[in-house]
Enzyme design. Structure first.
Site, PDB file in Angstrom:
ATOM      1  N   GLY A   1       8.391  -0.775  -5.005  1.00 52.35           N
ATOM      2  CA  GLY A   1       8.699  -0.499  -6.409  1.00 52.35           C
ATOM      3  C   GLY A   1       7.659   0.385  -7.069  1.00 52.35           C
ATOM      4  N   CYS A   2       6.398   0.143  -6.771  1.00 55.09           N
ATOM      5  CA  CYS A   2       5.312   0.921  -7.362  1.00 55.09           C
ATOM      6  C   CYS A   2       5.324   2.356  -6.847  1.00 55.09           C
ATOM      7  CB  CYS A   2       3.969   0.250  -7.084  1.00 55.09           C
ATOM      8  SG  CYS A   2       3.872  -1.413  -7.782  1.00 55.09           S
ATOM      9  N   THR A   3       5.649   2.518  -5.586  1.00 59.23           N
ATOM     10  CA  THR A   3       5.759   3.855  -5.014  1.00 59.23           C
ATOM     11  C   THR A   3       6.905   4.609  -5.665  1.00 59.23           C
ATOM     12  OG1 THR A   3       4.782   3.153  -2.919  1.00 59.23           O
ATOM     13  CG2 THR A   3       6.134   5.154  -2.881  1.00 59.23           C
TER      14      THR A   3
END
Length: 177
Positions: A64-66
Protein backbone atom coordinates in the site's frame (compact mmCIF):
# COMPACT_ATOMS: atom_id res chain seq x y z
CA UNK A 1 9.01 7.29 23.38
CA UNK A 2 12.13 9.13 24.49
CA UNK A 3 11.76 12.76 25.53
CA UNK A 4 12.80 15.19 22.83
CA UNK A 5 15.02 18.14 23.49
CA UNK A 6 16.39 20.76 21.10
CA UNK A 7 19.55 18.65 20.88
CA UNK A 8 17.94 15.30 20.06
CA UNK A 9 19.51 13.91 16.88
CA UNK A 10 18.94 11.15 14.35
CA UNK A 11 21.83 10.28 12.05
CA UNK A 12 23.66 13.29 13.49
CA UNK A 13 20.81 15.61 12.44
CA UNK A 14 18.99 17.71 15.07
CA UNK A 15 15.33 16.91 15.55
CA UNK A 16 13.19 19.89 16.40
CA UNK A 17 9.47 20.12 16.86
CA UNK A 18 6.95 21.20 19.40
CA UNK A 19 5.37 17.89 20.33
CA UNK A 20 3.07 19.66 22.78
CA UNK A 21 1.16 21.35 19.93
CA UNK A 22 -0.80 19.59 17.29
CA UNK A 23 -1.78 20.81 13.87
CA UNK A 24 -5.39 21.78 13.31
CA UNK A 25 -7.31 23.08 10.31
CA UNK A 26 -7.08 26.86 9.93
CA UNK A 27 -4.11 27.18 12.30
CA UNK A 28 -0.42 27.62 11.60
CA UNK A 29 1.40 24.29 11.72
CA UNK A 30 3.91 24.12 14.62
CA UNK A 31 7.52 24.57 13.57
CA UNK A 32 9.54 21.45 12.86
CA UNK A 33 12.90 20.43 11.46
CA UNK A 34 13.74 16.86 10.46
CA UNK A 35 16.44 15.16 8.43
CA UNK A 36 15.46 14.10 4.93
CA UNK A 37 16.71 12.01 2.07
CA UNK A 38 19.39 13.55 -0.10
CA UNK A 39 21.43 14.49 2.99
CA UNK A 40 19.05 17.36 3.71
CA UNK A 41 17.22 18.83 6.64
CA UNK A 42 13.65 20.04 6.10
CA UNK A 43 12.34 22.96 8.16
CA UNK A 44 8.76 24.13 7.82
CA UNK A 45 9.95 27.75 7.91
CA UNK A 46 12.07 27.13 4.79
CA UNK A 47 8.99 25.96 2.87
CA UNK A 48 6.97 29.19 3.23
CA UNK A 49 5.85 30.47 -0.13
CA UNK A 50 4.97 26.98 -1.35
CA UNK A 51 2.04 24.76 -0.55
CA UNK A 52 3.19 21.56 1.12
CA UNK A 53 1.58 18.14 0.91
CA UNK A 54 2.79 15.87 3.70
CA UNK A 55 1.71 12.26 3.48
CA UNK A 56 2.30 9.83 6.34
CA UNK A 57 2.57 6.14 5.56
CA UNK A 58 3.27 3.10 7.75
CA UNK A 59 6.35 1.49 6.17
CA UNK A 60 8.72 1.69 3.21
CA UNK A 61 8.43 -0.99 0.53
CA UNK A 62 5.09 -2.42 1.64
CA UNK A 63 2.37 -2.82 -1.02
CA UNK A 64 0.00 0.00 0.00
CA UNK A 65 2.79 2.43 0.85
CA UNK A 66 4.57 1.69 -2.40
CA UNK A 67 1.39 2.23 -4.41
CA UNK A 68 0.65 5.52 -2.63
CA UNK A 69 4.23 6.76 -3.10
CA UNK A 70 4.12 5.81 -6.77
CA UNK A 71 0.91 7.84 -7.12
CA UNK A 72 2.58 10.94 -5.68
CA UNK A 73 5.59 10.23 -7.93
CA UNK A 74 3.43 9.90 -11.04
CA UNK A 75 1.61 13.17 -10.30
CA UNK A 76 4.63 15.03 -8.91
CA UNK A 77 5.02 17.38 -11.87
CA UNK A 78 1.34 18.37 -11.59
CA UNK A 79 1.80 19.16 -7.90
CA UNK A 80 4.88 21.28 -8.67
CA UNK A 81 3.11 23.12 -11.52
CA UNK A 82 0.39 24.05 -9.03
CA UNK A 83 2.86 25.38 -6.47
CA UNK A 84 2.96 22.42 -4.09
CA UNK A 85 5.81 20.29 -2.89
CA UNK A 86 5.33 16.74 -1.64
CA UNK A 87 7.00 15.16 1.39
CA UNK A 88 6.58 11.58 2.59
CA UNK A 89 6.97 10.63 6.26
CA UNK A 90 7.27 7.31 8.08
CA UNK A 91 9.18 6.00 11.08
CA UNK A 92 11.65 4.14 8.88
CA UNK A 93 15.35 5.03 8.98
CA UNK A 94 17.05 7.43 6.58
CA UNK A 95 18.81 4.43 4.96
CA UNK A 96 15.49 2.68 4.39
CA UNK A 97 14.08 5.90 2.93
CA UNK A 98 17.08 6.36 0.62
CA UNK A 99 16.68 2.81 -0.71
CA UNK A 100 12.90 3.18 -1.12
CA UNK A 101 13.29 6.54 -2.87
CA UNK A 102 15.90 5.12 -5.25
CA UNK A 103 14.00 1.92 -6.01
CA UNK A 104 10.73 3.78 -6.70
CA UNK A 105 12.39 6.79 -8.42
CA UNK A 106 10.64 9.20 -6.08
CA UNK A 107 11.34 12.83 -7.09
CA UNK A 108 10.52 14.23 -3.64
CA UNK A 109 12.08 13.88 -0.21
CA UNK A 110 11.20 11.37 2.50
CA UNK A 111 11.56 12.22 6.19
CA UNK A 112 12.40 9.65 8.86
CA UNK A 113 10.43 10.25 12.05
CA UNK A 114 11.78 7.61 14.43
CA UNK A 115 11.06 9.81 17.45
CA UNK A 116 7.53 10.55 16.14
CA UNK A 117 8.05 14.32 16.25
CA UNK A 118 6.02 15.08 13.14
CA UNK A 119 3.70 12.13 13.78
CA UNK A 120 2.75 13.72 17.11
CA UNK A 121 2.27 17.18 15.61
CA UNK A 122 -0.20 15.69 13.11
CA UNK A 123 -1.60 13.08 15.54
CA UNK A 124 -1.17 10.13 13.17
CA UNK A 125 0.04 7.48 15.64
CA UNK A 126 -2.87 5.16 16.38
CA UNK A 127 -3.47 1.69 17.78
CA UNK A 128 -3.86 -0.72 14.89
CA UNK A 129 -4.53 -4.42 14.57
CA UNK A 130 -1.75 -6.35 12.83
CA UNK A 131 -1.95 -10.11 12.56
CA UNK A 132 -4.40 -10.14 15.46
CA UNK A 133 -2.23 -8.03 17.78
CA UNK A 134 -2.68 -4.40 18.79
CA UNK A 135 0.31 -2.27 17.76
CA UNK A 136 1.07 1.44 17.63
CA UNK A 137 1.53 2.59 14.09
CA UNK A 138 1.05 5.37 11.60
CA UNK A 139 -2.48 5.82 10.32
CA UNK A 140 -2.17 6.60 6.61
CA UNK A 141 -2.90 10.35 6.47
CA UNK A 142 -2.23 13.37 4.26
CA UNK A 143 -2.14 17.07 5.07
CA UNK A 144 -2.23 20.16 2.86
CA UNK A 145 -0.45 23.25 4.20
CA UNK A 146 -0.83 26.58 2.42
CA UNK A 147 2.02 28.91 1.41
CA UNK A 148 1.78 30.74 4.76
CA UNK A 149 2.18 27.58 6.84
CA UNK A 150 -1.50 27.15 7.72
CA UNK A 151 -3.09 23.70 7.64
CA UNK A 152 -5.92 23.84 5.10
CA UNK A 153 -7.05 20.25 4.63
CA UNK A 154 -6.47 16.78 6.05
CA UNK A 155 -7.27 13.26 4.97
CA UNK A 156 -7.24 10.53 7.62
CA UNK A 157 -7.67 6.77 7.32
CA UNK A 158 -6.66 7.15 3.68
CA UNK A 159 -7.55 4.51 1.12
CA UNK A 160 -4.86 4.58 -1.56
CA UNK A 161 -7.03 4.28 -4.69
CA UNK A 162 -7.95 7.74 -5.96
CA UNK A 163 -6.34 9.52 -3.01
CA UNK A 164 -3.49 11.28 -4.82
CA UNK A 165 -5.89 12.65 -7.43
CA UNK A 166 -8.16 13.99 -4.66
CA UNK A 167 -5.21 15.74 -2.99
CA UNK A 168 -4.15 17.22 -6.34
CA UNK A 169 -7.64 18.64 -6.87
CA UNK A 170 -7.49 20.24 -3.42
CA UNK A 171 -4.11 21.80 -4.28
CA UNK A 172 -5.56 23.20 -7.51
CA UNK A 173 -8.57 24.62 -5.65
CA UNK A 174 -6.36 26.23 -3.00
CA UNK A 175 -4.15 27.73 -5.71
CA UNK A 176 -7.22 29.35 -7.33
CA UNK A 177 -8.17 30.79 -3.96
Amino acid sequence: MPALSPTTKINNQPIKGNTMSTASIGKRVPAFSLPATGDQSIKLSDLKGSMVVIYFYPKDSTPGCTKESQGFRDHHLKFRRNGAMVLGVSRDSINSHENFKLKQALPFELLPDAYETLCNIFDVIKMKSMYGKQVRGIERSTFLIDAKGVLRQEWRKVKVDGHVEEVLEAVKALKKG
